[in-house]
Design an enzyme around this catalytic site. Structure first.
Site, short mmCIF file in Angstrom:
data_model
loop_
_atom_site.label_atom_id
_atom_site.label_comp_id
_atom_site.label_asym_id
_atom_site.label_seq_id
_atom_site.Cartn_x
_atom_site.Cartn_y
_atom_site.Cartn_z
N ASP A 121 0.87 -1.16 0.10
CA ASP A 121 -0.24 0.01 -0.03
C ASP A 121 0.85 1.34 -0.02
O ASP A 121 2.15 1.26 0.43
CB ASP A 121 -0.94 0.05 1.34
CG ASP A 121 -1.89 -1.07 1.40
OD1 ASP A 121 -2.09 -1.79 0.08
OD2 ASP A 121 -2.62 -1.45 2.27
N GLU B 278 -7.57 -4.47 -3.39
CA GLU B 278 -6.34 -3.97 -2.55
C GLU B 278 -7.06 -2.45 -2.22
O GLU B 278 -7.55 -1.64 -3.02
CB GLU B 278 -5.24 -3.45 -3.79
CG GLU B 278 -4.09 -4.74 -3.81
CD GLU B 278 -3.59 -4.84 -2.26
OE1 GLU B 278 -3.51 -4.12 -1.24
OE2 GLU B 278 -2.50 -5.89 -2.22
N THR B 279 -6.93 -2.24 -1.04
CA THR B 279 -7.14 -1.03 -0.28
C THR B 279 -6.01 -0.66 0.75
O THR B 279 -5.03 -1.62 1.11
CB THR B 279 -8.48 -1.29 0.42
OG1 THR B 279 -8.88 -0.15 0.85
CG2 THR B 279 -8.33 -2.50 1.73
N ASN C 108 -4.66 -0.77 4.03
CA ASN C 108 -4.70 -1.21 5.45
C ASN C 108 -3.48 -1.61 5.89
O ASN C 108 -3.58 -2.39 6.87
CB ASN C 108 -5.94 -2.39 5.22
CG ASN C 108 -5.40 -3.28 4.23
OD1 ASN C 108 -4.46 -3.58 3.95
ND2 ASN C 108 -6.55 -4.24 3.87
N ASP D 221 -6.30 -8.48 -2.41
CA ASP D 221 -5.57 -7.67 -1.25
C ASP D 221 -4.59 -8.67 -0.79
O ASP D 221 -4.90 -9.47 -0.14
CB ASP D 221 -6.70 -6.94 -0.24
CG ASP D 221 -5.87 -5.84 0.82
OD1 ASP D 221 -4.74 -6.33 1.14
OD2 ASP D 221 -6.60 -4.94 1.15
N ASP E 147 -21.08 -0.85 -4.14
CA ASP E 147 -21.17 0.11 -3.22
C ASP E 147 -21.65 1.60 -3.92
O ASP E 147 -21.22 1.95 -4.97
CB ASP E 147 -19.87 0.38 -2.66
CG ASP E 147 -19.75 1.35 -1.61
OD1 ASP E 147 -20.38 1.51 -0.77
OD2 ASP E 147 -19.16 2.58 -1.84
N GLU F 297 -26.27 -1.24 -4.12
CA GLU F 297 -26.47 -0.34 -3.11
C GLU F 297 -27.14 0.87 -3.66
O GLU F 297 -26.28 1.64 -4.32
CB GLU F 297 -25.33 -0.08 -2.28
CG GLU F 297 -25.52 0.75 -1.05
CD GLU F 297 -24.48 1.25 -0.19
OE1 GLU F 297 -24.51 1.47 0.92
OE2 GLU F 297 -23.22 1.70 -0.87
N ASP G 266 -22.61 -1.94 7.86
CA ASP G 266 -22.68 -0.46 8.02
C ASP G 266 -24.01 -0.08 8.80
O ASP G 266 -24.86 -0.10 8.59
CB ASP G 266 -22.81 0.45 6.88
CG ASP G 266 -22.66 1.71 7.04
OD1 ASP G 266 -22.56 2.41 8.10
OD2 ASP G 266 -22.81 2.56 6.11
#
Length: 775
Positions: free
Chosen positions: A164, A264-265, A267, A294, A408, A456, A531
């Protein structure tokens, strides 16, 4: 990075619902649909040829004047071994490099690489060197370009990345920014793209089950096993560990697992401060690359390891008959928005290659257009940016084996313009929503090959709240189902909920999905999601409590309007309310979704925004007490009941009484007295009890009759049972009342209790549900 904002956006959504939404009309709306291309037609990224002797690097930019690829032998701490100038043709920059040449220059193992790009705001100057400002004109020009050759950029089509932007060794993002840090060179510490040979792992045989027959289990991949003593410690929190839970989920009755984001984010820094939450990103809604699994979730973190391990996990679920769905975030990226002023932005990837192509901008091209609350919209209507969405989804579907996708803030993918506006359209063929379904058709109603598309159906502002207004082929998280049932359970005497509203939700929300050719199963019904409150906390917490000490906090943000209630603090009543919520969910027409750990009544002690809690409190607890085990049994048996009775999983909306050949209809509604509700009863929010009978013979159901009675009132109500089918009597499957709590609260098949026939009276205690079958 500021990963807390994905939760704040949902508070804004709630506010938008209250004040109404207004279509935004301004200059810049594009009326022509984006150009179509076959999936992966431009073969972007780094690709080995068939012999493995050469690698071709291809990247798109509409405005770049020069792009070079820099190649490294290590992910961090070293300068490049070589760089190559890419030739441009029709906005594609490309070059082919032999493996032999790379080897000669010192790249003998994994090929790590990144791009440096020049353009109108920073033209190439022959005197430029890494860390210099030679050629610099401005951080942003009037067209919105933000080129900066000092920033090594991730390939948008990279199949894996090395790490990251923020790591324990590089905890600050300032070096990646334009503005005051424009001369900081990121080559030695920036994430590197990895050139991988094509993935060849097996993903098993994909289930072809109709979506109407699914029960979805939404869960965080790391949180599923990180605290599970039945999994070897090295595998906990990984793809490999998650694959080992396939058998458990199948035994529970789950047919589709929906993982929170696994692309991948940011974190890598979550564990820098063992008990701190500042800057932590647990949920993962800040995507760094749309193709790479990720790496943090891989046991095998070597190049190629995350991809192969993800494929093996998918195979484990497919072998158990379970679909794999993933939550994807194509509405914004981890580059975020301005970091102080219009000159200062993060340059990780897309922004440094082609800012106006990949992001929706304001009319003056100086700022992001923001319907996400997390830095600005991804430019889903641009043909090139849209190609990336389609190519990425196709890769996860075809190569990594994914069966379906939950998008999302999906209304951003229905945008029909690029800059200076946001305009949602359900029917425009040029939107990403319609293109995805056109190129990768939805799974047919009766099952078969295809994709399970889930939206969503909201974002922030403009006309982005679109529950019930998505195109054909799309299912939706039905937030109106959630809120209606919550209001009825938790706002008695405060919010007005009519029997008609409840019946509409229980029967599949035909008002939302019946007017555009969609079906009840396009309604993804849920009581809770990642959430917000857990199922237990929904009925145990009067308000959020996010500012707690580790491991339950602190977390900022989160909605102040949760439609929750602590049931007066009575633990038995809290469990009863949870049973009602779970039972109503699993008895409603539509596709049910539960959240991981809710079968064991997991609690976050009233933290409704745990986006940043990579902690034992947020990981699933696998040491339940007796009441939690009872609830898990309750859930599992109701899931089995739903599976056993196709009458609860209709492909089309139920027909009402007196509309079919036998004069009964597929569903008949009753007052507690056993009479048909009249218009006054349906419309009176003071009526808190409702019953319904489903004719199972219409569906080939082994139970020719199913009867449910719901008493939302605080006091006891006597229900007069209607006539069961000829030759049958009513048998009790469950009564959610406290008196029946225990391991056998839902009767096992064959152990149902005989009640009687027509006109039998049944006293149902306050806030309880009764379920009967005719035998």
């Amino acid at each position: 990075m500021n990963p807390r904002l994905p939760a704040l956006r949902h508070l804004a959504v709630a506010v938008t619902m209250l004040i109404g939404v207004t279509a935004i009309l301004s200059a810049g709306i594009l009326t022509a649909p984006p150009a179509r291309a076959a999936i992966d037609a431009q073969t972007l990224g780094a690709r080995y040829d068939a012999t493995g002797a050469n690698i071709t690097f291809r990247v798109h930019s509409a405005a770049a004047t020069r792009i070079q690829v820099y190649v490294y032998s290590a992910a961090t701490g070293a300068q490049e071994k070589a760089s190559y100038l890419l030739a441009e043709s029709s906005d594609i920059f490309a070059t082919t490099v032999s493996v032999a040449d790379l080897t000669a220059k010192g790249v003998t193992g994994t090929v790590y690489y990144g791009y440096r790009a020049w353009g109108p705001n920073w033209p190439y100057n022959a005197s430029w060197t890494k860390g210099s400002t030679a050629g610099f004109v401005s951080d942003v020009d009037s067209a919105g370009n933000r080129f900066n050759p000092n920033k090594l950029l991730i390939d948008p089509y990279a199949r894996e990345i090395s790490h990251d932007p923020l790591t324990p060794a590089q905890p600050s993002a300032t070096g990646y920014r334009s503005g005051a840090n424009r001369a900081t060179d990121t080559g030695t510490f920036a994430p590197k793209s990895i050139a991988l040979r094509p993935a060849t792992g097996a993903v098993g045989t994909k289930p072809t089950r109709a979506f109407k027959d699914d029960a979805v289990y939404e869960v965080h991949l790391r949180g599923l096993t990180k605290n599970d003593p039945s999994i070897a410690s090295a595998y906990r929190g990984t793809y490999r560990g998650a694959g080992l839970k396939a058998g458990y989920l199948a035994s529970l009755g789950v047919t589709a697992v929906e993982f929170l984001p696994v692309q991948e984010t940011q974190n890598d820094t979550n564990d820098v401060d063992a008990t701190g939450t500042s800057g932590d990103n647990y949920w993962g809604y800040m995507t760094l690359n749309y193709f790479a699994p990720d790496r943090r979730y891989a046991y095998d973190k070597s190049p190629g390891g995350p991809t192969a391990e993800f494929q093996a996990m998918v195979k484990a679920y497919h072998d158990a008959g379970i679909k794999v769905l993933i939550d994807v975030v194509y509405n914004h990226t981890a580059e975020e928005g301005p970091q102080g002023d219009k000159n200062t932005y993060n340059l990780f990837s897309w922004r440094g290659l082609d800012n106006p192509t990949y992001y929706s901008l304001t009319a003056d091209r100086q700022s992001p257009w923001d319907n996400t609350g997390v830095g600005g919209n991804y430019n889903t209507n641009n043909p090139i940016a849209q190609n990336l969405i389609v190519d990425s989804v196709a890769y996860w579907k075809n190569t990594l084996g994914v069966d379906g996708f939950r998008f999302d803030l999906a209304s951003v993918l229905g945008n029909t313009c690029q800059h200076g506006c946001f305009n949602y359209s359900r029917t425009d063929a040029g939107t990403a929503l319609n293109r995805l379904v056109s190129e990768m058709p939805a799974r047919p109603a009766a099952g078969g090959s295809g994709v399970d598309w889930i939206a969503e159906p909201w974002a922030i502002g403009g006309n982005s709240y679109q529950v019930g207004n998505f195109p054909a082929g799309w299912s939706e998280w039905n937030g109106i189902y959630r809120d209606t049932v919550r209001r009825d359970q938790n706002k008695l005497g405060v919010d007005a909920v009519t029997p008609a509203e409840l019946a509409n939700r229980f029967a599949g929300s035909s008002d939302l999905y019946g007017d555009d050719g969609r079906r009840p199963w396009n309604s993804v019904n849920f009581m809770v999601a990642h959430d917000g409150f857990t199922l237990k906390d929904l009925y145990s917490c009067a308000a959020k409590s996010n500012n707690q000490a580790w491991p339950y906090g602190p977390s900022d943000g989160g909605s102040d309007d949760n439609i929750s209630w602590d049931q007066g603090g009575v633990a038995a009543d809290q469990r009863k309310a949870a049973r009602n919520g779970q039972a109503l969910l699993l008895l409603s027409a539509g596709t049910p979704m539960m959240t991981g750990g809710d079968e064991y009544l997991r609690s976050l002690k009233c933290n409704n925004n745990p986006y940043n809690l990579d902690s034992s409190a947020n990981w699933l607890n696998w040491a339940p007490d007796a009441t939690q085990t009872n609830f898990a049994t309750f859930t599992s048996r109701l899931l089995a009941f739903r599976k056993a009775h196709p009458a609860l999983r209709p492909v089309n909306f139920y027909t009402a009484a007196d509309t079919n050949s036998n004069g009964l209809g597929q569903v008949v509604w009753f007052t507690p007295a056993g009479t048909t509700p009249d218009a006054a009863y349906w419309a009176d929010a003071n009526n808190h009890a409702l019953a319904w009978r489903i004719d199972g013979s219409e569906f080939g159901d082994p139970a020719t009759g199913i009867y449910a009675a719901y008493n939302g009132w605080s006091g006891d109500v006597t229900f007069t049972l209607p006539a069961p089918p000829a030759g049958r009597q009513w048998y009790r499957v469950t009564d959610t009342s406290t008196w029946a709590e225990g391991a056998d609260q839902v009767a096992a098949p064959g152990a149902e209790v005989l009640l009687g026939g027509a006109s039998t009276s049944y006293l149902l205690h306050g806030r309880a549900l009764l379920l009967l079958i005719a035998k």
